[in-house]
Design an enzyme around this catalytic site. Sequence first.
Site, mmCIF file in Angstrom:
data_model
loop_
_atom_site.group_PDB
_atom_site.id
_atom_site.type_symbol
_atom_site.label_atom_id
_atom_site.label_comp_id
_atom_site.label_asym_id
_atom_site.label_seq_id
_atom_site.Cartn_x
_atom_site.Cartn_y
_atom_site.Cartn_z
ATOM 1 N N ARG A 160 66.941 -7.629 9.165
ATOM 2 C CA ARG A 160 68.054 -7.032 9.897
ATOM 3 C C ARG A 160 69.328 -7.868 9.770
ATOM 4 O O ARG A 160 70.414 -7.338 9.511
ATOM 5 C CB ARG A 160 67.657 -6.893 11.376
ATOM 6 C CG ARG A 160 68.526 -5.939 12.135
ATOM 7 C CD ARG A 160 68.111 -5.871 13.604
ATOM 8 N NE ARG A 160 66.699 -5.585 13.804
ATOM 9 C CZ ARG A 160 66.076 -5.659 14.979
ATOM 10 N NH1 ARG A 160 66.746 -6.038 16.060
ATOM 11 N NH2 ARG A 160 64.789 -5.375 15.092
ATOM 12 N N ASP A 171 57.873 0.035 5.987
ATOM 13 C CA ASP A 171 58.916 0.970 5.582
ATOM 14 C C ASP A 171 58.825 1.241 4.078
ATOM 15 O O ASP A 171 58.892 0.321 3.268
ATOM 16 C CB ASP A 171 60.293 0.382 5.941
ATOM 17 C CG ASP A 171 61.433 1.233 5.427
ATOM 18 O OD1 ASP A 171 61.284 2.469 5.371
ATOM 19 O OD2 ASP A 171 62.481 0.661 5.071
ATOM 20 N N GLY A 228 63.519 -3.512 2.576
ATOM 21 C CA GLY A 228 62.760 -4.760 2.626
ATOM 22 C C GLY A 228 63.580 -5.970 3.058
ATOM 23 O O GLY A 228 63.046 -7.062 3.213
ATOM 24 N N GLU A 279 53.636 -2.583 -1.777
ATOM 25 C CA GLU A 279 55.051 -2.835 -1.487
ATOM 26 C C GLU A 279 55.971 -1.828 -2.185
ATOM 27 O O GLU A 279 55.685 -1.414 -3.305
ATOM 28 C CB GLU A 279 55.451 -4.234 -1.993
ATOM 29 C CG GLU A 279 55.679 -5.268 -0.944
ATOM 30 C CD GLU A 279 56.850 -5.031 -0.011
ATOM 31 O OE1 GLU A 279 57.691 -4.165 -0.293
ATOM 32 O OE2 GLU A 279 56.915 -5.728 1.003
ATOM 33 N N SER A 323 60.014 -5.805 9.484
ATOM 34 C CA SER A 323 60.545 -5.151 10.684
ATOM 35 C C SER A 323 60.068 -5.803 11.968
ATOM 36 O O SER A 323 58.895 -6.135 12.114
ATOM 37 C CB SER A 323 60.135 -3.676 10.695
ATOM 38 O OG SER A 323 60.577 -3.076 11.901
#
Length: 231
Positions: free
Chosen positions: A63, A25, A60, A183, A130
Amino acid sequence: MSDQASVSSDPVVKPVIGCCIFDLDGVIVDTAKYHYLAWKRLANSLGFDFTEADNEHLKGVSRVESLKLILNIGSVELTQADFDTALLNKNAWYLEYINKIGPEEILPGVSEFLTDVRTKGIKIALGSASKNAQLILERIKLLDQFDTIVDGNKVANAKPDPEVFLKAARELGVAPADCIVFEDAVAGVQAALNANMKVIGIGVDTVLQHANLVIANFQHTTIDELVAKVS
Ligand code: B16
Ligand code: MG
């Protein structure tokens, strides 16, 4: 042969890099906008709002940690059962978006850069927080470019812990010092440094100030050029 001639005929020694490790992401694809829509829907269902500025702090971040931060913004406390349900709901809403994405969502220059890295004989890994990484790579048709995928399903410790990047290097048999990480998140940059790897930030250098180098995106660059700059 004169000394001068022998010096000028020496072969140029190129820096050796064994592996490039890409975050997902914000590096390969901008899924942050879909995380935002899903988290906003969850916050609204709990009676408070969640802004795009708030979302910046979740890049980063895992969840579970993201939900803790969001509940903090709304000053909401949940039982463990409701916390778990909130995680499931958010992910189901997120997947509604992810199931519709395709290769058009790949960030500028990424496809060409991956091809360049592969052509140079350098291995390619994914190192992402993720748990949906494999699905996302399938959707954008980049899965076959990766020699290994280390994602949120494979690690116990979130960035800035170096586990995700060290595991990727170990799976490919490459020493950490021979890896370059790409990153977009501050915690991810720190995780790469903690792994004793070189790190190239994707974004702005005022935010990613600890990276060895920061680039806006992968357009108009090559792996040789970047390796030379961080070596
Ligand atoms: P999931 P990355 C991270 O991806 C996202 O930046 C972050 O916002 C998200 O909460 C995390 O993945 C977990 O994602 O809910 O799909 O498991 O930047 O590490 O590739
Ligand atoms: Mg990221």
